[in-house]
Design a protein around this motif. Structure first.
Motif, PDB file in Angstrom:
ATOM      1  N   THR A  49       0.838  -1.189   0.000  1.00 39.74           N
ATOM      2  CA  THR A  49       0.000   0.000   0.000  1.00 39.74           C
ATOM      3  C   THR A  49       0.877   1.245   0.000  1.00 39.74           C
ATOM      4  O   THR A  49       1.728   1.415   0.882  1.00 39.74           O
ATOM      5  CB  THR A  49      -0.920   0.038   1.232  1.00 39.74           C
ATOM      6  OG1 THR A  49      -1.695  -1.161   1.270  1.00 39.74           O
ATOM      7  CG2 THR A  49      -1.856   1.235   1.174  1.00 39.74           C
ATOM      8  N   ALA A  50       0.680   2.116  -0.986  1.00 40.52           N
ATOM      9  CA  ALA A  50       1.442   3.359  -1.087  1.00 40.52           C
ATOM     10  C   ALA A  50       0.516   4.534  -0.814  1.00 40.52           C
ATOM     11  O   ALA A  50      -0.648   4.538  -1.226  1.00 40.52           O
ATOM     12  CB  ALA A  50       2.068   3.495  -2.466  1.00 40.52           C
ATOM     13  N   GLU A  51       1.039   5.545  -0.092  1.00 38.42           N
ATOM     14  CA  GLU A  51       0.283   6.755   0.208  1.00 38.42           C
ATOM     15  C   GLU A  51       1.112   7.966  -0.203  1.00 38.42           C
ATOM     16  O   GLU A  51       2.326   8.006   0.027  1.00 38.42           O
ATOM     17  CB  GLU A  51      -0.049   6.833   1.698  1.00 38.42           C
ATOM     18  CG  GLU A  51      -0.913   5.675   2.190  1.00 38.42           C
ATOM     19  CD  GLU A  51      -1.141   5.718   3.697  1.00 38.42           C
ATOM     20  OE1 GLU A  51      -0.668   6.688   4.333  1.00 38.42           O
ATOM     21  OE2 GLU A  51      -1.773   4.796   4.222  1.00 38.42           O
ATOM     22  N   LEU A  52       0.449   8.957  -0.802  1.00 38.88           N
ATOM     23  CA  LEU A  52       1.132  10.159  -1.251  1.00 38.88           C
ATOM     24  C   LEU A  52       0.237  11.356  -0.998  1.00 38.88           C
ATOM     25  O   LEU A  52      -0.942  11.343  -1.343  1.00 38.88           O
ATOM     26  CB  LEU A  52       1.473  10.067  -2.746  1.00 38.88           C
ATOM     27  CG  LEU A  52       2.166  11.287  -3.364  1.00 38.88           C
ATOM     28  CD1 LEU A  52       3.555  11.458  -2.765  1.00 38.88           C
ATOM     29  CD2 LEU A  52       2.249  11.135  -4.877  1.00 38.88           C
ATOM     30  N   GLY A  53       0.806  12.394  -0.392  1.00 45.88           N
ATOM     31  CA  GLY A  53       0.060  13.625  -0.143  1.00 45.88           C
ATOM     32  C   GLY A  53       0.899  14.825  -0.544  1.00 45.88           C
ATOM     33  O   GLY A  53       2.112  14.864  -0.315  1.00 45.88           O
ATOM     34  N   PHE A  54       0.255  15.828  -1.169  1.00 49.15           N
ATOM     35  CA  PHE A  54       0.972  17.032  -1.611  1.00 49.15           C
ATOM     36  C   PHE A  54       0.074  18.243  -1.409  1.00 49.15           C
ATOM     37  O   PHE A  54      -1.100  18.227  -1.801  1.00 49.15           O
ATOM     38  CB  PHE A  54       1.375  16.920  -3.080  1.00 49.15           C
ATOM     39  CG  PHE A  54       2.109  18.134  -3.597  1.00 49.15           C
ATOM     40  CD1 PHE A  54       3.427  18.361  -3.255  1.00 49.15           C
ATOM     41  CD2 PHE A  54       1.467  19.049  -4.413  1.00 49.15           C
ATOM     42  CE1 PHE A  54       4.099  19.472  -3.722  1.00 49.15           C
ATOM     43  CE2 PHE A  54       2.123  20.169  -4.890  1.00 49.15           C
ATOM     44  CZ  PHE A  54       3.450  20.381  -4.541  1.00 49.15           C
ATOM     45  N   VAL A  55       0.615  19.274  -0.770  1.00 47.08           N
ATOM     46  CA  VAL A  55      -0.116  20.511  -0.538  1.00 47.08           C
ATOM     47  C   VAL A  55       0.768  21.668  -0.963  1.00 47.08           C
ATOM     48  O   VAL A  55       1.955  21.721  -0.623  1.00 47.08           O
ATOM     49  CB  VAL A  55      -0.511  20.677   0.947  1.00 47.08           C
ATOM     50  CG1 VAL A  55      -1.206  22.021   1.161  1.00 47.08           C
ATOM     51  CG2 VAL A  55      -1.418  19.546   1.390  1.00 47.08           C
ATOM     52  N   MET A  56       0.187  22.627  -1.707  1.00 50.90           N
ATOM     53  CA  MET A  56       0.925  23.815  -2.120  1.00 50.90           C
ATOM     54  C   MET A  56       0.032  25.038  -1.975  1.00 50.90           C
ATOM     55  O   MET A  56      -1.104  25.037  -2.443  1.00 50.90           O
ATOM     56  CB  MET A  56       1.399  23.686  -3.573  1.00 50.90           C
ATOM     57  CG  MET A  56       2.214  24.878  -4.057  1.00 50.90           C
ATOM     58  SD  MET A  56       2.830  24.639  -5.742  1.00 50.90           S
ATOM     59  CE  MET A  56       3.753  26.165  -5.962  1.00 50.90           C
ATOM     60  N   MET A  82       4.139  27.788   0.373  1.00 54.66           N
ATOM     61  CA  MET A  82       4.438  26.620   1.197  1.00 54.66           C
ATOM     62  C   MET A  82       4.159  25.364   0.392  1.00 54.66           C
ATOM     63  O   MET A  82       3.121  25.258  -0.256  1.00 54.66           O
ATOM     64  CB  MET A  82       3.590  26.622   2.472  1.00 54.66           C
ATOM     65  CG  MET A  82       3.946  25.511   3.470  1.00 54.66           C
ATOM     66  SD  MET A  82       3.052  23.959   3.162  1.00 54.66           S
ATOM     67  CE  MET A  82       1.399  24.401   3.639  1.00 54.66           C
ATOM     68  N   THR A  83       5.110  24.444   0.400  1.00 51.51           N
ATOM     69  CA  THR A  83       4.908  23.145  -0.234  1.00 51.51           C
ATOM     70  C   THR A  83       5.139  22.055   0.811  1.00 51.51           C
ATOM     71  O   THR A  83       6.096  22.127   1.592  1.00 51.51           O
ATOM     72  CB  THR A  83       5.860  22.921  -1.421  1.00 51.51           C
ATOM     73  OG1 THR A  83       7.219  23.056  -0.977  1.00 51.51           O
ATOM     74  CG2 THR A  83       5.586  23.925  -2.519  1.00 51.51           C
ATOM     75  N   ASN A  84       4.270  21.092   0.825  1.00 50.23           N
ATOM     76  CA  ASN A  84       4.356  19.986   1.772  1.00 50.23           C
ATOM     77  C   ASN A  84       4.188  18.683   1.017  1.00 50.23           C
ATOM     78  O   ASN A  84       3.207  18.490   0.301  1.00 50.23           O
ATOM     79  CB  ASN A  84       3.272  20.115   2.854  1.00 50.23           C
ATOM     80  CG  ASN A  84       3.319  18.985   3.860  1.00 50.23           C
ATOM     81  OD1 ASN A  84       2.824  17.894   3.602  1.00 50.23           O
ATOM     82  ND2 ASN A  84       3.904  19.239   5.008  1.00 50.23           N
ATOM     83  N   LEU A  85       5.167  17.791   1.162  1.00 49.20           N
ATOM     84  CA  LEU A  85       5.135  16.491   0.500  1.00 49.20           C
ATOM     85  C   LEU A  85       5.262  15.393   1.549  1.00 49.20           C
ATOM     86  O   LEU A  85       6.174  15.431   2.386  1.00 49.20           O
ATOM     87  CB  LEU A  85       6.268  16.367  -0.517  1.00 49.20           C
ATOM     88  CG  LEU A  85       6.428  15.012  -1.219  1.00 49.20           C
ATOM     89  CD1 LEU A  85       5.211  14.729  -2.095  1.00 49.20           C
ATOM     90  CD2 LEU A  85       7.705  14.983  -2.052  1.00 49.20           C
ATOM     91  N   ALA A  86       4.347  14.446   1.528  1.00 43.51           N
ATOM     92  CA  ALA A  86       4.381  13.316   2.450  1.00 43.51           C
ATOM     93  C   ALA A  86       4.146  12.032   1.675  1.00 43.51           C
ATOM     94  O   ALA A  86       3.321  11.990   0.759  1.00 43.51           O
ATOM     95  CB  ALA A  86       3.316  13.475   3.539  1.00 43.51           C
TER      96      ALA A  86
END
Length: 217
Positions: free
Chosen positions: A19-26, A33-37
């Protein structure tokens, strides 16, 4: 009687999952602000045992825009405000219907918390308090040997106690709520302790994709 047709045997259930999870907020504006998880969870199950391997990371970068009042000049100041990477593996072996033992190892880097590297290895026992069709509740108790290297120099080694409580509730066939509370305490210096709480709500969109909302402290 003569009958002709096509028959398809049901495919056997595979022993592994990934199971892969990816989150990105800009966000943009006077500041950006950029957030990568990301995370990946792999598990392989045998009849009485299971192997797990997980990796995860988070990186946050903020850019401040400074506007000049005397000329049309914009100065940008970029900096990382968070960065953390983890990897861990775990082996579980069933003792009885409710009791099992485990061995685990983990690595963590979080320079913003002053940790250049943290390595740990340990073992313990787990108990399934109940495991029903809609909900399950389990606990684990064990010990780990930890070695830490700090940003700027210095290191430490100590024995740590570990405890975990995990709860899962299946809301519907394709959605569930999960909650995990994990605790560690330095047995050489008991005022040094850590805690991690994770809450998650997962809803399947297709057979291979799901939407997850989670909160981790």
């Amino acid at each position: 009687t003569l009958f002709a047709g096509i028959s398809r045997a049901e495919e056997p259930k595979r022993p592994w999952t990934d199971t892969a999870e990816l989150g990105f907020v800009m966000t943009t504006g006077n500041s950006e602000m950029t957030n990568l998880a990301f995370s990946n969870k792999y598990a392989y199950k045998w009849t009485k045992s299971e192997f797990q391997f997980n990796v995860a990371g988070i990186r946050n970068e903020t850019t401040d825009k400074i506007f000049s009042t005397t000329a049309v000049v914009v100065t940008e100041d970029s900096r990382k405000t968070a960065e953390m990477y983890t990897a861990d593996l775990k082996y579980l072996r069933t003792i009885s219907e409710k009791l099992y033992w485990y061995g685990n190892g983990a690595w963590l880097r979080n320079e913003f918390a002053g940790l250049d590297n943290r390595l740990s290895a340990g073992a313990g026992v787990g108990y399934k308090f109940f495991e029903k069709e809609k909900q399950s509740f389990r606990g684990e108790l064990g010990a780990e040997y930890v070695t830490e290297d700090y940003v700027g120099g210095g290191s430490d080694n100590f024995l740590s106690a570990r405890g975990l409580l995990g709860y899962e509730y299946r809301i519907r066939e394709n959605s569930k709520f999960t909650s995990d509370l994990e605790l560690w305490e330095n047995l050489d210096e008991t005022s040094d302790y850590r805690a991690k709480l994770g809450l998650g709500l997962v809803s399947s969109l297709t057979s291979q994709m799901a939407l997850k909302v989670s909160y981790t402290v």
